[in-house]
Motif scaffolding. Sequence first.
Motif, PDB file in Angstrom:
ATOM      1  N   VAL A  18      -4.479 -10.484 -19.051  1.00  0.00           N
ATOM      2  CA  VAL A  18      -5.292 -10.350 -20.243  1.00  0.00           C
ATOM      3  C   VAL A  18      -4.827 -11.323 -21.310  1.00  0.00           C
ATOM      4  CG1 VAL A  18      -5.911  -8.812 -22.155  1.00  0.00           C
ATOM      5  CG2 VAL A  18      -5.948  -7.980 -19.795  1.00  0.00           C
ATOM      6  N   ALA A  19      -3.501 -11.419 -21.495  1.00  0.00           N
ATOM      7  CA  ALA A  19      -2.959 -12.304 -22.514  1.00  0.00           C
ATOM      8  C   ALA A  19      -3.322 -13.751 -22.245  1.00  0.00           C
ATOM      9  CB  ALA A  19      -1.436 -12.139 -22.583  1.00  0.00           C
ATOM     10  N   VAL A  20      -3.237 -14.145 -20.973  1.00  0.00           N
ATOM     11  CA  VAL A  20      -3.574 -15.513 -20.605  1.00  0.00           C
ATOM     12  C   VAL A  20      -5.066 -15.753 -20.770  1.00  0.00           C
ATOM     13  CG1 VAL A  20      -3.665 -17.142 -18.700  1.00  0.00           C
ATOM     14  CG2 VAL A  20      -1.613 -15.775 -19.058  1.00  0.00           C
ATOM     15  N   ALA A  21      -5.877 -14.762 -20.378  1.00  0.00           N
ATOM     16  CA  ALA A  21      -7.326 -14.942 -20.394  1.00  0.00           C
ATOM     17  C   ALA A  21      -7.883 -14.989 -21.816  1.00  0.00           C
ATOM     18  CB  ALA A  21      -7.997 -13.813 -19.620  1.00  0.00           C
ATOM     19  N   CYS A  22      -7.231 -14.286 -22.746  1.00  0.00           N
ATOM     20  CA  CYS A  22      -7.740 -14.208 -24.108  1.00  0.00           C
ATOM     21  C   CYS A  22      -7.500 -15.526 -24.834  1.00  0.00           C
ATOM     22  CB  CYS A  22      -7.049 -13.060 -24.838  1.00  0.00           C
ATOM     23  SG  CYS A  22      -7.771 -12.706 -26.444  1.00  0.00           S
ATOM     24  N   GLN A  23      -8.534 -16.057 -25.459  1.00  0.00           N
ATOM     25  CA  GLN A  23      -8.384 -17.303 -26.189  1.00  0.00           C
ATOM     26  C   GLN A  23      -9.218 -17.272 -27.453  1.00  0.00           C
ATOM     27  OE1 GLN A  23     -10.348 -20.733 -24.330  1.00  0.00           O
ATOM     28  NE2 GLN A  23     -11.199 -19.361 -22.786  1.00  0.00           N
ATOM     29  N   THR A  24      -8.750 -17.980 -28.461  1.00  0.00           N
ATOM     30  CA  THR A  24      -9.477 -18.111 -29.713  1.00  0.00           C
ATOM     31  C   THR A  24     -10.268 -19.402 -29.673  1.00  0.00           C
ATOM     32  OG1 THR A  24      -7.736 -16.935 -30.904  1.00  0.00           O
ATOM     33  CG2 THR A  24      -9.274 -18.224 -32.218  1.00  0.00           C
ATOM     34  N   VAL A  25     -11.568 -19.318 -29.940  1.00  0.00           N
ATOM     35  CA  VAL A  25     -12.422 -20.499 -29.857  1.00  0.00           C
ATOM     36  C   VAL A  25     -13.288 -20.603 -31.107  1.00  0.00           C
ATOM     37  CG1 VAL A  25     -12.509 -20.396 -27.334  1.00  0.00           C
ATOM     38  CG2 VAL A  25     -14.309 -19.290 -28.678  1.00  0.00           C
ATOM     39  N   GLN A  26     -13.752 -21.806 -31.370  1.00  0.00           N
ATOM     40  CA  GLN A  26     -14.754 -22.063 -32.387  1.00  0.00           C
ATOM     41  C   GLN A  26     -15.957 -22.635 -31.645  1.00  0.00           C
ATOM     42  OE1 GLN A  26     -16.709 -21.669 -34.869  1.00  0.00           O
ATOM     43  NE2 GLN A  26     -15.219 -22.097 -36.481  1.00  0.00           N
ATOM     44  N   THR A  27     -16.951 -21.812 -31.407  1.00  0.00           N
ATOM     45  CA  THR A  27     -18.052 -22.214 -30.517  1.00  0.00           C
ATOM     46  C   THR A  27     -18.964 -23.260 -31.139  1.00  0.00           C
ATOM     47  OG1 THR A  27     -19.335 -20.307 -31.291  1.00  0.00           O
ATOM     48  CG2 THR A  27     -18.099 -20.039 -29.239  1.00  0.00           C
ATOM     49  N   THR A  28     -19.094 -23.240 -32.468  1.00  0.00           N
ATOM     50  CA  THR A  28     -20.024 -24.155 -33.119  1.00  0.00           C
ATOM     51  C   THR A  28     -19.395 -24.779 -34.358  1.00  0.00           C
ATOM     52  OG1 THR A  28     -20.963 -22.403 -34.505  1.00  0.00           O
ATOM     53  CG2 THR A  28     -22.047 -22.819 -32.385  1.00  0.00           C
ATOM     54  N   ALA A  29     -19.976 -25.906 -34.767  1.00  0.00           N
ATOM     55  CA  ALA A  29     -19.663 -26.462 -36.076  1.00  0.00           C
ATOM     56  C   ALA A  29     -20.337 -25.594 -37.139  1.00  0.00           C
ATOM     57  CB  ALA A  29     -20.157 -27.908 -36.163  1.00  0.00           C
ATOM     58  N   GLY A  30     -19.915 -25.740 -38.379  1.00  0.00           N
ATOM     59  CA  GLY A  30     -20.418 -24.873 -39.436  1.00  0.00           C
ATOM     60  C   GLY A  30     -21.847 -25.145 -39.842  1.00  0.00           C
ATOM     61  N   GLY A  31     -22.265 -26.405 -39.787  1.00  0.00           N
ATOM     62  CA  GLY A  31     -23.604 -26.739 -40.238  1.00  0.00           C
ATOM     63  C   GLY A  31     -23.723 -26.626 -41.751  1.00  0.00           C
ATOM     64  N   THR A  32     -24.897 -26.841 -42.260  1.00  0.00           N
ATOM     65  CA  THR A  32     -25.147 -26.750 -43.695  1.00  0.00           C
ATOM     66  C   THR A  32     -24.968 -25.330 -44.207  1.00  0.00           C
ATOM     67  OG1 THR A  32     -26.684 -28.613 -43.614  1.00  0.00           O
ATOM     68  CG2 THR A  32     -26.908 -27.106 -45.486  1.00  0.00           C
ATOM     69  N   VAL A  33     -25.248 -24.340 -43.354  1.00  0.00           N
ATOM     70  CA  VAL A  33     -25.236 -22.938 -43.791  1.00  0.00           C
ATOM     71  C   VAL A  33     -23.854 -22.312 -43.765  1.00  0.00           C
ATOM     72  CG1 VAL A  33     -27.635 -22.501 -43.184  1.00  0.00           C
ATOM     73  CG2 VAL A  33     -25.865 -22.247 -41.443  1.00  0.00           C
ATOM     74  N   GLY A  34     -22.875 -22.976 -43.179  1.00  0.00           N
ATOM     75  CA  GLY A  34     -21.514 -22.485 -43.267  1.00  0.00           C
ATOM     76  C   GLY A  34     -21.142 -21.342 -42.365  1.00  0.00           C
ATOM     77  N   VAL A  35     -21.301 -21.499 -41.058  1.00  0.00           N
ATOM     78  CA  VAL A  35     -20.839 -20.514 -40.075  1.00  0.00           C
ATOM     79  C   VAL A  35     -19.559 -21.060 -39.457  1.00  0.00           C
ATOM     80  CG1 VAL A  35     -21.359 -19.326 -37.912  1.00  0.00           C
ATOM     81  CG2 VAL A  35     -23.162 -19.675 -39.602  1.00  0.00           C
ATOM     82  N   ASP A  36     -18.423 -20.449 -39.771  1.00  0.00           N
ATOM     83  CA  ASP A  36     -17.154 -21.028 -39.326  1.00  0.00           C
ATOM     84  C   ASP A  36     -16.154 -19.999 -38.796  1.00  0.00           C
ATOM     85  OD1 ASP A  36     -16.534 -19.774 -41.664  1.00  0.00           O
ATOM     86  OD2 ASP A  36     -15.810 -21.560 -42.712  1.00  0.00           O
ATOM     87  N   ARG A  37     -16.639 -18.842 -38.407  1.00  0.00           N
ATOM     88  CA  ARG A  37     -15.756 -17.785 -37.884  1.00  0.00           C
ATOM     89  C   ARG A  37     -15.226 -18.150 -36.504  1.00  0.00           C
ATOM     90  NH1 ARG A  37     -16.786 -13.418 -34.492  1.00  0.00           N
ATOM     91  NH2 ARG A  37     -18.976 -14.058 -34.391  1.00  0.00           N
ATOM     92  N   THR A  38     -13.917 -17.952 -36.275  1.00  0.00           N
ATOM     93  CA  THR A  38     -13.365 -18.125 -34.928  1.00  0.00           C
ATOM     94  C   THR A  38     -13.604 -16.857 -34.123  1.00  0.00           C
ATOM     95  OG1 THR A  38     -11.188 -17.388 -35.657  1.00  0.00           O
ATOM     96  CG2 THR A  38     -11.597 -19.759 -35.677  1.00  0.00           C
ATOM     97  N   GLN A  39     -13.638 -17.011 -32.795  1.00  0.00           N
ATOM     98  CA  GLN A  39     -13.993 -15.899 -31.907  1.00  0.00           C
ATOM     99  C   GLN A  39     -12.943 -15.742 -30.818  1.00  0.00           C
ATOM    100  OE1 GLN A  39     -17.725 -18.256 -31.808  1.00  0.00           O
ATOM    101  NE2 GLN A  39     -18.684 -16.320 -31.246  1.00  0.00           N
ATOM    102  N   MET A  40     -12.725 -14.496 -30.398  1.00  0.00           N
ATOM    103  CA  MET A  40     -11.794 -14.201 -29.315  1.00  0.00           C
ATOM    104  C   MET A  40     -12.578 -13.981 -28.031  1.00  0.00           C
ATOM    105  SD  MET A  40      -8.773 -14.335 -30.661  1.00  0.00           S
ATOM    106  CE  MET A  40      -7.789 -13.571 -29.367  1.00  0.00           C
ATOM    107  N   MET A  41     -12.230 -14.731 -26.993  1.00  0.00           N
ATOM    108  CA  MET A  41     -12.944 -14.650 -25.718  1.00  0.00           C
ATOM    109  C   MET A  41     -11.986 -14.312 -24.591  1.00  0.00           C
ATOM    110  SD  MET A  41     -16.032 -15.358 -26.698  1.00  0.00           S
ATOM    111  CE  MET A  41     -17.092 -16.404 -27.718  1.00  0.00           C
ATOM    112  N   MET A  42     -12.457 -13.462 -23.671  1.00  0.00           N
ATOM    113  CA  MET A  42     -11.656 -13.082 -22.512  1.00  0.00           C
ATOM    114  C   MET A  42     -12.342 -13.430 -21.199  1.00  0.00           C
ATOM    115  SD  MET A  42     -10.011  -9.414 -23.578  1.00  0.00           S
ATOM    116  CE  MET A  42      -9.187  -9.337 -21.988  1.00  0.00           C
ATOM    117  N   VAL A  43     -13.467 -14.098 -21.273  1.00  0.00           N
ATOM    118  CA  VAL A  43     -14.189 -14.512 -20.076  1.00  0.00           C
ATOM    119  C   VAL A  43     -14.726 -15.908 -20.357  1.00  0.00           C
ATOM    120  CG1 VAL A  43     -16.354 -13.457 -20.850  1.00  0.00           C
ATOM    121  CG2 VAL A  43     -15.982 -13.846 -18.407  1.00  0.00           C
ATOM    122  N   SER A  44     -14.843 -16.727 -19.333  1.00  0.00           N
ATOM    123  CA  SER A  44     -15.247 -18.115 -19.562  1.00  0.00           C
ATOM    124  C   SER A  44     -16.742 -18.227 -19.825  1.00  0.00           C
ATOM    125  CB  SER A  44     -14.879 -18.978 -18.348  1.00  0.00           C
ATOM    126  OG  SER A  44     -15.746 -18.703 -17.263  1.00  0.00           O
ATOM    127  N   ALA A  45     -17.107 -19.282 -20.547  1.00  0.00           N
ATOM    128  CA  ALA A  45     -18.520 -19.551 -20.805  1.00  0.00           C
ATOM    129  C   ALA A  45     -19.269 -19.768 -19.500  1.00  0.00           C
ATOM    130  CB  ALA A  45     -18.662 -20.771 -21.714  1.00  0.00           C
TER     131      ALA A  45
END
Length: 272
Positions: A18-45
């Motif tokens: 689980v520890a190895v599988a869990c990763q912090t990612v930033q899936t998208t750039a923020g854009g003009t509207v400002g979406v910049d939250r990082t996300q925790m993922m445990m399964v691959s895209a």
Amino acid sequence: MTNPLLRNLLPAALAATVAVACQTVQTTAGGTVGVDRTQMMMVSAQEVEQASRQQYQQMLAEARSKNALNRDPAQLQRVRTIVSRLTAQAGAFRQDAMRWQWEVNVFSSDELNAWCMAGGKMAIYTGLIDRLKLSDDEIAAVMGHEIAHALREHAREKVSKSMVTGLGVSVAGALLGVGSAGQDLMNTVAKVTFELPNSREYEIEADRMGVELAARAGYDPRAAVTLWNKMASASNGGPPQWLSTHPSHATRQRELTEYSARVMPLYERARR
């Protein structure tokens, strides 16, 4: 009888996995509207996208068998033209999405519904278009919103959260690559996509990115406000069941008005 050594080692091995599988990612750039939250993922895209493709093909086959798939060629072409303009702007948030195999189909159903699965597999229902008499700008608003969910990989994030909160045999199998993990993952992807409403956080992100995608594609972002007004009116003042945990109507109307104003320069530039 269970080997005591194995019984003691398995939890530790699973925790390490689980520890190895869990990763912090930033899936998208923020854009003009400002979406910049990082996300925790445990399964691959890749795993989620594969499961989504399989689920999508099953749904297309079922709709086709009921003569409920793309029955109106003119309507289908209209939707695909709008969606192609939206997906052409996906690079503003993530360049890899420009290589996705985007696909949209129209399902004949009275439901007020639309969705976009991981990797860009989409559908819109005739009930949404016909009952609400949607304009092109309003179709762009709803599909831009759904595309944003895919760009932000909200389904993957929900699958990851379900793995954390419900860590059991099927999850262990998925992490360790054993058993019927593929089918389990496909079932989970279907559940988080079609059965579990999105959180307020996810909806705010999709609203923001959706109006920006529409504006960049040359569709009036203010149509998002009229769209949700129509949705509320058609649902006796509240959202349909599939929107049950979304922001309140008044909050959404206020925030969409704000987001739309912020991206109006993009819309005006695209219209030149």
